[in-house]
Write a protein that holds these residues in place. Structure first.
Motif, PDB file in Angstrom:
ATOM      1  N   LEU A  36       0.856  -1.180   0.000  1.00 54.54           N
ATOM      2  CA  LEU A  36       0.000   0.000   0.000  1.00 54.54           C
ATOM      3  C   LEU A  36       0.896   1.234   0.000  1.00 54.54           C
ATOM      4  CD1 LEU A  36      -2.761   1.414   0.237  1.00 54.54           C
ATOM      5  CD2 LEU A  36      -2.464   1.329   2.713  1.00 54.54           C
ATOM      6  N   GLU A  37       0.687   2.105  -0.967  1.00 61.67           N
ATOM      7  CA  GLU A  37       1.399   3.378  -1.021  1.00 61.67           C
ATOM      8  C   GLU A  37       0.443   4.467  -0.567  1.00 61.67           C
ATOM      9  OE1 GLU A  37       2.978   4.085  -4.918  1.00 61.67           O
ATOM     10  OE2 GLU A  37       3.852   2.089  -5.036  1.00 61.67           O
ATOM     11  N   LEU A  38       0.982   5.395   0.201  1.00 59.80           N
ATOM     12  CA  LEU A  38       0.174   6.497   0.715  1.00 59.80           C
ATOM     13  C   LEU A  38       0.774   7.811   0.238  1.00 59.80           C
ATOM     14  CD1 LEU A  38      -2.245   7.112   2.564  1.00 59.80           C
ATOM     15  CD2 LEU A  38      -0.646   7.224   4.467  1.00 59.80           C
ATOM     16  N   GLY A  39       0.040   8.525  -0.593  1.00 62.43           N
ATOM     17  CA  GLY A  39       0.470   9.838  -1.072  1.00 62.43           C
ATOM     18  C   GLY A  39      -0.115  10.914  -0.177  1.00 62.43           C
ATOM     19  N   THR A  40       0.745  11.778   0.340  1.00 63.27           N
ATOM     20  CA  THR A  40       0.313  12.817   1.272  1.00 63.27           C
ATOM     21  C   THR A  40       0.367  14.180   0.609  1.00 63.27           C
ATOM     22  OG1 THR A  40       1.063  11.541   3.165  1.00 63.27           O
ATOM     23  CG2 THR A  40       0.821  13.911   3.493  1.00 63.27           C
ATOM     24  N   PHE A  41      -0.732  14.900   0.706  1.00 63.16           N
ATOM     25  CA  PHE A  41      -0.845  16.253   0.161  1.00 63.16           C
ATOM     26  C   PHE A  41      -1.158  17.187   1.328  1.00 63.16           C
ATOM     27  CE2 PHE A  41      -1.648  13.236  -3.106  1.00 63.16           C
ATOM     28  CZ  PHE A  41      -1.066  13.774  -4.245  1.00 63.16           C
ATOM     29  N   PRO A  42      -0.138  17.907   1.842  1.00 61.23           N
ATOM     30  CA  PRO A  42      -0.356  18.756   3.011  1.00 61.23           C
ATOM     31  C   PRO A  42      -1.221  19.971   2.687  1.00 61.23           C
ATOM     32  CG  PRO A  42       1.933  18.901   2.275  1.00 61.23           C
ATOM     33  CD  PRO A  42       1.248  17.896   1.396  1.00 61.23           C
ATOM     34  N   VAL A  43      -2.115  20.283   3.604  1.00 56.34           N
ATOM     35  CA  VAL A  43      -2.998  21.437   3.461  1.00 56.34           C
ATOM     36  C   VAL A  43      -2.595  22.459   4.514  1.00 56.34           C
ATOM     37  CG1 VAL A  43      -5.381  22.264   3.551  1.00 56.34           C
ATOM     38  CG2 VAL A  43      -4.873  20.004   2.587  1.00 56.34           C
ATOM     39  N   HIS A  44      -2.226  23.670   4.063  1.00 53.41           N
ATOM     40  CA  HIS A  44      -1.823  24.750   4.956  1.00 53.41           C
ATOM     41  C   HIS A  44      -2.861  25.864   5.026  1.00 53.41           C
ATOM     42  CE1 HIS A  44       2.063  22.847   5.175  1.00 53.41           C
ATOM     43  NE2 HIS A  44       2.139  22.850   3.870  1.00 53.41           N
ATOM     44  N   GLU A  45      -3.716  25.899   4.014  1.00 56.51           N
ATOM     45  CA  GLU A  45      -4.754  26.942   3.956  1.00 56.51           C
ATOM     46  C   GLU A  45      -5.978  26.341   3.301  1.00 56.51           C
ATOM     47  OE1 GLU A  45      -5.515  31.353   1.919  1.00 56.51           O
ATOM     48  OE2 GLU A  45      -3.549  30.398   1.724  1.00 56.51           O
ATOM     49  N   ILE A  46      -7.147  26.791   3.754  1.00 52.58           N
ATOM     50  CA  ILE A  46      -8.400  26.312   3.194  1.00 52.58           C
ATOM     51  C   ILE A  46      -9.332  27.498   3.008  1.00 52.58           C
ATOM     52  CG2 ILE A  46      -9.343  25.754   5.455  1.00 52.58           C
ATOM     53  CD1 ILE A  46     -10.642  23.279   4.163  1.00 52.58           C
ATOM     54  N   ARG A  47     -10.049  27.518   1.882  1.00 53.04           N
ATOM     55  CA  ARG A  47     -11.009  28.600   1.638  1.00 53.04           C
ATOM     56  C   ARG A  47     -12.081  28.131   0.658  1.00 53.04           C
ATOM     57  NH1 ARG A  47      -6.689  32.241  -1.499  1.00 53.04           N
ATOM     58  NH2 ARG A  47      -6.763  31.194  -3.491  1.00 53.04           N
ATOM     59  N   TRP A  48     -13.181  28.876   0.643  1.00 52.37           N
ATOM     60  CA  TRP A  48     -14.267  28.578  -0.294  1.00 52.37           C
ATOM     61  C   TRP A  48     -13.834  28.950  -1.705  1.00 52.37           C
ATOM     62  CZ3 TRP A  48     -17.000  25.410   2.158  1.00 52.37           C
ATOM     63  CH2 TRP A  48     -17.420  25.614   3.451  1.00 52.37           C
ATOM     64  N   GLY A  49     -14.291  28.175  -2.692  1.00 52.04           N
ATOM     65  CA  GLY A  49     -13.978  28.446  -4.087  1.00 52.04           C
ATOM     66  C   GLY A  49     -15.103  27.969  -4.984  1.00 52.04           C
ATOM     67  N   SER A  50     -14.941  28.158  -6.268  1.00 51.60           N
ATOM     68  CA  SER A  50     -15.970  27.741  -7.220  1.00 51.60           C
ATOM     69  C   SER A  50     -15.840  26.267  -7.596  1.00 51.60           C
ATOM     70  CB  SER A  50     -15.898  28.600  -8.477  1.00 51.60           C
ATOM     71  OG  SER A  50     -14.618  28.470  -9.069  1.00 51.60           O
ATOM     72  N   THR A  51     -14.730  25.660  -7.225  1.00 48.57           N
ATOM     73  CA  THR A  51     -14.496  24.239  -7.458  1.00 48.57           C
ATOM     74  C   THR A  51     -13.684  23.699  -6.295  1.00 48.57           C
ATOM     75  OG1 THR A  51     -13.702  22.624  -9.085  1.00 48.57           O
ATOM     76  CG2 THR A  51     -12.369  24.594  -8.783  1.00 48.57           C
ATOM     77  N   THR A  52     -13.706  22.393  -6.105  1.00 47.55           N
ATOM     78  CA  THR A  52     -12.898  21.795  -5.047  1.00 47.55           C
ATOM     79  C   THR A  52     -11.603  21.306  -5.676  1.00 47.55           C
ATOM     80  OG1 THR A  52     -14.831  21.166  -3.758  1.00 47.55           O
ATOM     81  CG2 THR A  52     -12.796  19.977  -3.308  1.00 47.55           C
ATOM     82  N   ARG A  53     -10.486  21.824  -5.148  1.00 43.98           N
ATOM     83  CA  ARG A  53      -9.182  21.428  -5.684  1.00 43.98           C
ATOM     84  C   ARG A  53      -8.087  21.761  -4.681  1.00 43.98           C
ATOM     85  NH1 ARG A  53      -8.253  26.066 -10.279  1.00 43.98           N
ATOM     86  NH2 ARG A  53      -8.380  27.811  -8.856  1.00 43.98           N
ATOM     87  N   TRP A  54      -6.956  21.047  -4.822  1.00 48.84           N
ATOM     88  CA  TRP A  54      -5.776  21.266  -3.996  1.00 48.84           C
ATOM     89  C   TRP A  54      -4.647  21.724  -4.899  1.00 48.84           C
ATOM     90  CZ3 TRP A  54      -0.796  19.485  -4.203  1.00 48.84           C
ATOM     91  CH2 TRP A  54       0.001  19.687  -3.083  1.00 48.84           C
ATOM     92  N   ARG A  55      -3.916  22.740  -4.461  1.00 46.68           N
ATOM     93  CA  ARG A  55      -2.748  23.190  -5.217  1.00 46.68           C
ATOM     94  C   ARG A  55      -1.779  23.862  -4.255  1.00 46.68           C
ATOM     95  NH1 ARG A  55      -4.030  26.720 -10.183  1.00 46.68           N
ATOM     96  NH2 ARG A  55      -5.184  27.740  -8.539  1.00 46.68           N
ATOM     97  N   ASP A  56      -0.570  23.316  -4.194  1.00 43.43           N
ATOM     98  CA  ASP A  56       0.511  23.903  -3.397  1.00 43.43           C
ATOM     99  C   ASP A  56       0.105  24.218  -1.959  1.00 43.43           C
ATOM    100  OD1 ASP A  56       2.207  23.799  -5.629  1.00 43.43           O
ATOM    101  OD2 ASP A  56       1.492  25.752  -6.336  1.00 43.43           O
ATOM    102  N   GLY A  57      -0.619  23.309  -1.322  1.00 40.43           N
ATOM    103  CA  GLY A  57      -0.991  23.490   0.074  1.00 40.43           C
ATOM    104  C   GLY A  57      -2.286  24.243   0.303  1.00 40.43           C
ATOM    105  N   LEU A  58      -2.898  24.759  -0.757  1.00 42.29           N
ATOM    106  CA  LEU A  58      -4.175  25.472  -0.651  1.00 42.29           C
ATOM    107  C   LEU A  58      -5.302  24.540  -1.081  1.00 42.29           C
ATOM    108  CD1 LEU A  58      -6.042  27.976  -0.387  1.00 42.29           C
ATOM    109  CD2 LEU A  58      -5.432  28.512  -2.763  1.00 42.29           C
ATOM    110  N   LEU A  59      -6.279  24.352  -0.214  1.00 41.99           N
ATOM    111  CA  LEU A  59      -7.455  23.565  -0.543  1.00 41.99           C
ATOM    112  C   LEU A  59      -8.621  24.523  -0.738  1.00 41.99           C
ATOM    113  CD1 LEU A  59      -8.866  20.804  -0.868  1.00 41.99           C
ATOM    114  CD2 LEU A  59      -9.310  20.875   1.606  1.00 41.99           C
ATOM    115  N   GLU A  60      -9.129  24.561  -1.959  1.00 38.82           N
ATOM    116  CA  GLU A  60     -10.336  25.340  -2.253  1.00 38.82           C
ATOM    117  C   GLU A  60     -11.509  24.378  -2.225  1.00 38.82           C
ATOM    118  OE1 GLU A  60     -10.251  28.191  -5.503  1.00 38.82           O
ATOM    119  OE2 GLU A  60      -8.071  27.975  -5.556  1.00 38.82           O
TER     120      GLU A  60
END
Length: 177
Positions: free
Chosen positions: A3-27
């Motif tokens: 089992l491989e586990l890929g980790t995507f760290p979230v440092h900031e979260i905010r509302w957006g028009s779509t749900t997506r992760w990019r460079d630590g920002l989760l919209e």
């Protein structure tokens, strides 16, 4: 079997028009998630809120905190055997996770039939930083939360109320991942 586990760290979260992760920002697409939750007729009302350590918060009726994960290779899906999910072997392949964020399931319902009216307590989030966390080593517990405040049909059995609330929180976690 691996089992491989890929980790995507979230440092900031905010509302957006779509749900997506990019460079630590989760919209997060709030309206899309609410629409998906309300597809289940057992859910009478749903609200979504974002909570971060930048502002203290008290979240009532906390039933669970779920780390968003998604199975991207291999059989099965995350959190198997829960809320109608298939019970299949999931211990190999690849799973991705959003580290540092949790979906809080909040609903004022008892955990089991015959309980004495006790409902889950609050989760208190303080403005303290998550100690020792870095991009390579995310915090052991989430510091950012997507709170799913849920009201389910009180005419349902306690079992079905619990299933409806937990299924809604898992749906949010699935969509975020």
């Amino acid at each position: 079997m691996r089992l491989e586990l890929g980790t995507f760290p979230v440092h900031e979260i905010r509302w957006g028009s779509t749900t997506r992760w990019r460079d630590g920002l989760l919209e997060v697409d709030r309206e899309g998630l609410l629409e998906a939750i309300q597809q289940d007729a057992r859910v009478v009302r749903a609200e979504l809120e974002l909570v971060s350590p930048a502002e203290p918060a008290r979240i009532n009726n906390v039933r669970d905190v779920i780390e968003p994960r998604v199975k991207v290779e291999g059989p099965g899906m995350v959190y198997p055997g829960v809320c109608g999910r298939p019970v299949t072997t999931v211990g190999h392949g690849r799973t991705h996770r959003l580290a540092g964020v949790g979906v809080v399931e909040s609903a004022p319902i008892p955990f089991y039939a015959g309980n004495d009216g006790w409902i889950p307590g609050p989760l208190v989030v303080t403005a303290a930083p998550a100690g020792g966390a870095s991009d390579d080593e995310p915090p052991a517990h989430p510091s950012l939360y997507v709170v799913a405040g849920l009201e389910v049909d009180p005419a349902l059995s306690v079992w079905d109320q619990n299933d409806a609330a937990h299924a809604a929180a898992l749906l949010v976690a699935d969509r975020l991942a």
